[in-house]
Write a protein that holds these residues in place. Structure first.
Motif: not given
Length: 183
Positions: A106-125
């Protein structure tokens, strides 16, 4: 030829169209940039990935994942992630769904297993007009407990997106503004 100049050529050849178009924002425009025509070509994807990775690498605080809203950002986040691996600085990719997954997690985000919890991310468009899509992505990413450290686009149409995002505290960096692309 420099990578930035070559990408500009590809964008103008594959993605830029004149005419009358209704944009995702609902606005009408006399031109359209179909970023996917560039980002789904091998050379265009590589150059976008390389140039966006360079922008991400300039950040003083580390970026630990790169993501964006499906479908426009899908090839971009993959390209950035692959380039980051080739540059010995791997950054995992994630995709934000338009609607929560109707089954399984039921997630909105795919790829969560590869991300450290609470990490700093870049968003691209690929293309930003009003910034509305990015604001939705920012909300979903922050609701999931991550920090948005950078927002980048291939083309900024110069139709209010930078200002709207900036007012919310998210400066937008672009590989090209409309003016740069069309001059």
């Amino acid at each position: 030829m420099e990578d930035r100049e070559r990408l500009k050529e590809i964008l103008l050849e594959k993605s830029y169209r004149k005419g009358t178009f209704t944009l995702t924002s609902g606005k009408t425009s006399d031109f359209y940039i179909d970023g996917k025509q560039t980002t789904l070509s091998a050379e265009g994807a590589y150059l976008c990935g390389k140039l966006l990775f360079n922008l991400i690498s300039e950040e003083s605080d580390p970026i630990e994942a790169v993501g964006g809203m499906t479908l426009g950002a899908d090839p971009l986040v993959s390209a950035v992630s692959i380039v980051s691996f080739l540059e010995n600085s791997p950054i995992p990719a994630f995709i934000v769904r338009k609607e929560a997954k109707g089954h399984g997690t039921g997630n909105y985000i795919e790829g969560l297993k590869n991300m450290p919890p609470g990490c700093r991310v870049a968003l691209v468009e690929d293309v930003v007009t009003t910034g509305g899509t990015l604001l939705k992505v920012i909300d979903r990413v922050e609701e999931a407990g991550f920090t948005v450290g950078l927002v980048v686009t291939v083309v900024e149409r110069q139709e209010g997106g930078t200002e709207i995002l900036s007012k919310k505290g998210y400066p937008l960096k672009a590989l090209y503004t409309r003016q740069e692309l069309l001059s």
